[in-house]
Design a protein around this motif. Structure first.
Motif, PDB file in Angstrom:
ATOM      1  N   LYS A 164     -13.434 -10.236  -8.932  1.00 22.34           N
ATOM      2  CA  LYS A 164     -12.446  -9.782  -7.955  1.00 22.34           C
ATOM      3  C   LYS A 164     -11.613  -8.624  -8.496  1.00 22.34           C
ATOM      4  CE  LYS A 164     -12.106 -14.098  -5.346  1.00 22.34           C
ATOM      5  NZ  LYS A 164     -11.235 -15.135  -4.759  1.00 22.34           N
ATOM      6  N   ILE A 165     -11.395  -8.616  -9.810  1.00 17.79           N
ATOM      7  CA  ILE A 165     -10.681  -7.491 -10.424  1.00 17.79           C
ATOM      8  C   ILE A 165     -11.428  -6.188 -10.158  1.00 17.79           C
ATOM      9  CG2 ILE A 165     -10.110  -6.430 -12.646  1.00 17.79           C
ATOM     10  CD1 ILE A 165      -9.348  -9.273 -13.611  1.00 17.79           C
ATOM     11  N   HIS A 166     -12.745  -6.221 -10.322  1.00 19.05           N
ATOM     12  CA  HIS A 166     -13.555  -5.006 -10.141  1.00 19.05           C
ATOM     13  C   HIS A 166     -13.705  -4.624  -8.672  1.00 19.05           C
ATOM     14  CE1 HIS A 166     -14.694  -4.400 -14.325  1.00 19.05           C
ATOM     15  NE2 HIS A 166     -14.864  -5.701 -14.426  1.00 19.05           N
ATOM     16  N   LEU A 167     -13.396  -5.542  -7.756  1.00 13.16           N
ATOM     17  CA  LEU A 167     -13.465  -5.234  -6.330  1.00 13.16           C
ATOM     18  C   LEU A 167     -12.113  -4.814  -5.759  1.00 13.16           C
ATOM     19  CD1 LEU A 167     -15.703  -8.206  -5.068  1.00 13.16           C
ATOM     20  CD2 LEU A 167     -16.396  -5.843  -5.514  1.00 13.16           C
ATOM     21  N   THR A 168     -11.091  -4.768  -6.613  1.00 12.97           N
ATOM     22  CA  THR A 168      -9.728  -4.481  -6.162  1.00 12.97           C
ATOM     23  C   THR A 168      -9.395  -2.999  -6.306  1.00 12.97           C
ATOM     24  OG1 THR A 168      -8.979  -6.707  -6.754  1.00 12.97           O
ATOM     25  CG2 THR A 168      -7.293  -5.004  -6.535  1.00 12.97           C
ATOM     26  N   GLN A 169      -8.871  -2.426  -5.229  1.00 11.40           N
ATOM     27  CA  GLN A 169      -8.439  -1.039  -5.244  1.00 11.40           C
ATOM     28  C   GLN A 169      -6.983  -0.961  -5.694  1.00 11.40           C
ATOM     29  OE1 GLN A 169     -10.493   1.533  -4.634  1.00 11.40           O
ATOM     30  NE2 GLN A 169     -12.172   0.068  -4.283  1.00 11.40           N
ATOM     31  N   SER A 170      -6.664   0.063  -6.497  1.00 16.97           N
ATOM     32  CA  SER A 170      -5.291   0.224  -6.972  1.00 16.97           C
ATOM     33  C   SER A 170      -5.017   1.691  -7.228  1.00 16.97           C
ATOM     34  CB  SER A 170      -5.076  -0.608  -8.242  1.00 16.97           C
ATOM     35  OG  SER A 170      -3.711  -0.606  -8.619  1.00 16.97           O
ATOM     36  N   THR A 171      -3.833   1.960  -7.755  1.00 16.27           N
ATOM     37  CA  THR A 171      -3.438   3.325  -8.104  1.00 16.27           C
ATOM     38  C   THR A 171      -3.416   3.462  -9.622  1.00 16.27           C
ATOM     39  OG1 THR A 171      -1.097   2.755  -8.178  1.00 16.27           O
ATOM     40  CG2 THR A 171      -2.003   3.409  -6.034  1.00 16.27           C
ATOM     41  N   SER A 218       0.855  -1.190   0.000  1.00 13.58           N
ATOM     42  CA  SER A 218       0.000   0.000   0.000  1.00 13.58           C
ATOM     43  C   SER A 218       0.894   1.244   0.000  1.00 13.58           C
ATOM     44  CB  SER A 218      -0.893   0.001   1.239  1.00 13.58           C
ATOM     45  OG  SER A 218      -1.737   1.127   1.240  1.00 13.58           O
ATOM     46  N   PRO A 219       0.810   2.074  -1.044  1.00 16.09           N
ATOM     47  CA  PRO A 219      -0.075   1.944  -2.216  1.00 16.09           C
ATOM     48  C   PRO A 219       0.427   0.877  -3.204  1.00 16.09           C
ATOM     49  CG  PRO A 219       1.346   3.859  -2.470  1.00 16.09           C
ATOM     50  CD  PRO A 219       1.627   3.314  -1.105  1.00 16.09           C
ATOM     51  N   ASP A 220      -0.496   0.310  -3.943  1.00 18.57           N
ATOM     52  CA  ASP A 220      -0.168  -0.781  -4.868  1.00 18.57           C
ATOM     53  C   ASP A 220       0.158  -0.216  -6.254  1.00 18.57           C
ATOM     54  OD1 ASP A 220       0.167  -3.169  -6.123  1.00 18.57           O
ATOM     55  OD2 ASP A 220      -1.912  -3.830  -5.981  1.00 18.57           O
ATOM     56  N   ASN A 221       1.337   0.430  -6.358  1.00 14.52           N
ATOM     57  CA  ASN A 221       1.722   1.049  -7.620  1.00 14.52           C
ATOM     58  C   ASN A 221       2.130   0.040  -8.684  1.00 14.52           C
ATOM     59  OD1 ASN A 221       1.283   3.741  -6.865  1.00 14.52           O
ATOM     60  ND2 ASN A 221       3.255   3.823  -5.801  1.00 14.52           N
ATOM     61  N   GLU A 222       2.429  -1.182  -8.280  1.00 14.66           N
ATOM     62  CA  GLU A 222       2.824  -2.207  -9.241  1.00 14.66           C
ATOM     63  C   GLU A 222       1.630  -3.035  -9.729  1.00 14.66           C
ATOM     64  OE1 GLU A 222       5.875  -2.309 -10.386  1.00 14.66           O
ATOM     65  OE2 GLU A 222       6.398  -0.650  -9.042  1.00 14.66           O
ATOM     66  N   GLY A 223       0.468  -2.789  -9.174  1.00 18.29           N
ATOM     67  CA  GLY A 223      -0.721  -3.538  -9.590  1.00 18.29           C
ATOM     68  C   GLY A 223      -0.679  -4.999  -9.167  1.00 18.29           C
ATOM     69  N   VAL A 224      -0.073  -5.286  -8.009  1.00 16.58           N
ATOM     70  CA  VAL A 224       0.095  -6.666  -7.554  1.00 16.58           C
ATOM     71  C   VAL A 224      -1.246  -7.392  -7.462  1.00 16.58           C
ATOM     72  CG1 VAL A 224       0.824  -8.110  -5.614  1.00 16.58           C
ATOM     73  CG2 VAL A 224       2.241  -6.172  -6.344  1.00 16.58           C
ATOM     74  N   ALA A 225      -2.217  -6.770  -6.809  1.00 13.89           N
ATOM     75  CA  ALA A 225      -3.512  -7.424  -6.605  1.00 13.89           C
ATOM     76  C   ALA A 225      -4.255  -7.622  -7.925  1.00 13.89           C
ATOM     77  CB  ALA A 225      -4.355  -6.602  -5.630  1.00 13.89           C
ATOM     78  N   LEU A 226      -4.263  -6.599  -8.755  1.00  8.88           N
ATOM     79  CA  LEU A 226      -4.956  -6.704 -10.038  1.00  8.88           C
ATOM     80  C   LEU A 226      -4.323  -7.778 -10.918  1.00  8.88           C
ATOM     81  CD1 LEU A 226      -5.546  -2.937 -10.900  1.00  8.88           C
ATOM     82  CD2 LEU A 226      -7.305  -4.648 -10.402  1.00  8.88           C
ATOM     83  N   LEU A 227      -2.996  -7.819 -10.958  1.00  8.79           N
ATOM     84  CA  LEU A 227      -2.304  -8.793 -11.797  1.00  8.79           C
ATOM     85  C   LEU A 227      -2.532 -10.216 -11.296  1.00  8.79           C
ATOM     86  CD1 LEU A 227       1.055  -6.912 -12.455  1.00  8.79           C
ATOM     87  CD2 LEU A 227      -0.812  -7.312 -14.069  1.00  8.79           C
ATOM     88  N   GLY A 249      -0.684   1.341 -10.943  1.00 13.16           N
ATOM     89  CA  GLY A 249      -1.081  -0.057 -10.854  1.00 13.16           C
ATOM     90  C   GLY A 249      -2.084  -0.427 -11.944  1.00 13.16           C
ATOM     91  N   GLU A 250      -2.988   0.495 -12.251  1.00 11.87           N
ATOM     92  CA  GLU A 250      -3.975   0.253 -13.316  1.00 11.87           C
ATOM     93  C   GLU A 250      -3.302   0.165 -14.685  1.00 11.87           C
ATOM     94  OE1 GLU A 250      -7.122  -0.370 -13.175  1.00 11.87           O
ATOM     95  OE2 GLU A 250      -7.663   0.118 -11.098  1.00 11.87           O
ATOM     96  N   ILE A 251      -2.258   0.946 -14.886  1.00 12.88           N
ATOM     97  CA  ILE A 251      -1.521   0.865 -16.147  1.00 12.88           C
ATOM     98  C   ILE A 251      -0.813  -0.477 -16.267  1.00 12.88           C
ATOM     99  CG2 ILE A 251       0.554   1.740 -17.303  1.00 12.88           C
ATOM    100  CD1 ILE A 251      -1.812   3.356 -18.022  1.00 12.88           C
ATOM    101  N   ALA A 252      -0.218  -0.959 -15.176  1.00  8.24           N
ATOM    102  CA  ALA A 252       0.431  -2.278 -15.191  1.00  8.24           C
ATOM    103  C   ALA A 252      -0.586  -3.369 -15.517  1.00  8.24           C
ATOM    104  CB  ALA A 252       1.091  -2.545 -13.830  1.00  8.24           C
ATOM    105  N   TYR A 253      -1.777  -3.230 -14.951  1.00 12.76           N
ATOM    106  CA  TYR A 253      -2.845  -4.191 -15.234  1.00 12.76           C
ATOM    107  C   TYR A 253      -3.278  -4.095 -16.701  1.00 12.76           C
ATOM    108  CZ  TYR A 253      -7.683  -5.849 -15.440  1.00 12.76           C
ATOM    109  OH  TYR A 253      -8.850  -6.460 -15.805  1.00 12.76           O
TER     110      TYR A 253
END
Length: 278
Positions: A178-185, A145-154, A188-192
């Motif tokens: 779960k993707i739509h329930l995941t918070q990111s930056t 946190s913050p998830d700038n690498e998009g760990v959760a989304l990926l 992180g969204e660009i990585a996803y």
């Protein structure tokens, strides 16, 4: 003169008794025959399918899934009856003979964590982090946190792509939720987004369209938080840039039509500007 005496022996049945027994035999025969007559009700009873229990799954052979190659290879074990819920694994297991000592499936290019999540789903009908409600997931301490690498989304995106490949649509739907329930930056969204446009089919609008729509409605984020990352993404995947631009232009056109309708008092479309002859 005395009348002759008629003596009836006890071992000989009287005539009426013989007739009664004969009638009884005929009645039983008629009843049995009636029971054999089709009534048309035979096919009404439902056919109860044989239920496969969890014990049946555990009794099935163990399959070795080898992830990676060489010194980096890791072996995961799973029961065949659970694996064959996937058409992909069902085809692979069909190649094994009954006398095969080693039942091994090589997956050299697949992600280890994502494959583990697929197996967890096959055993438990969910994978970590599991849903704790219709719109919430359990806390995952491994996500920064913050998830700038998009760990959760990926993580969920990789499960989604494997579910598509293995023929598990219910798992793909779960991962997508779960993707739509995941918070990111923004980063992180660009990585996803980069993963989605690199690893999914161009025809898979189910996952690609929401990515483009996310960025089409967040231009202010692009300018302030991830402008350089967004630029690199557009250069690397022109289709992404085109999809986002198309949605932005569609939104602008709808706004223009509404504004013109409000100013003119009509709901007509765009008017052609009159050219002056002077």
């Amino acid at each position: 003169m005395a009348e002759p005496e008629v003596v009836v022996s006890e071992g000989e049945p009287a005539g009426d008794e013989e007739m009664g027994e004969a009638e009884g035999v005929e009645t039983v025969t008629e009843t049995a025959a009636a029971d054999d007559v089709p009534t048309g009700m035979e096919d009404i009873e439902p056919v109860v399918p044989e239920r496969t229990t969890f014990l049946d799954y555990l009794r099935s052979p163990i399959i070795e899934l080898v992830l990676g190659s060489g010194a980096e290879a890791t072996t995961l074990n799973a029961h065949q009856a659970l694996l064959t819920q996937s058409p992909f694994f069902a085809d692979a297991c069909a190649q094994f003979t009954e006398s095969a000592q080693a039942r091994r499936i090589e997956l050299p290019n697949d992600d280890l964590t994502a494959c583990a999540s697929v197996l967890e789903y096959l055993y438990k009908a969910d994978y970590f982090p599991t849903l704790s409600g219709s719109q919430t997931m359990e806390y995952d301490p491994t996500v920064p946190s913050p998830d700038n690498e998009g760990v959760a989304l990926l993580r969920h995106a990789r499960v989604y792509t494997l579910a598509q490949r293995f023929g598990l649509p219910a798992l793909a739907g779960l991962a997508h939720k779960k993707i739509h329930l995941t918070q990111s930056t923004a980063k992180g969204e660009i990585a996803y987004a980069r993963f989605v446009y690199k690893e999914t089919s161009p025809d898979d609008e189910n996952i690609r369209k929401p990515v483009a729509a996310f960025w089409a409605t967040r231009s202010h984020v692009l300018r302030h938080e991830a402008e350089q990352e967004f630029k690199r993404m557009c250069l690397e995947f022109p289709q992404f840039g085109f999809d986002v631009l198309s949605l932005v232009l569609d939104q602008q056109e709808k706004r223009s039509v509404r504004q013109e309708a409000q100013s003119s008092g009509t709901a007509s479309g765009r008017k052609r500007q009159r050219v002056s002859g002077i």
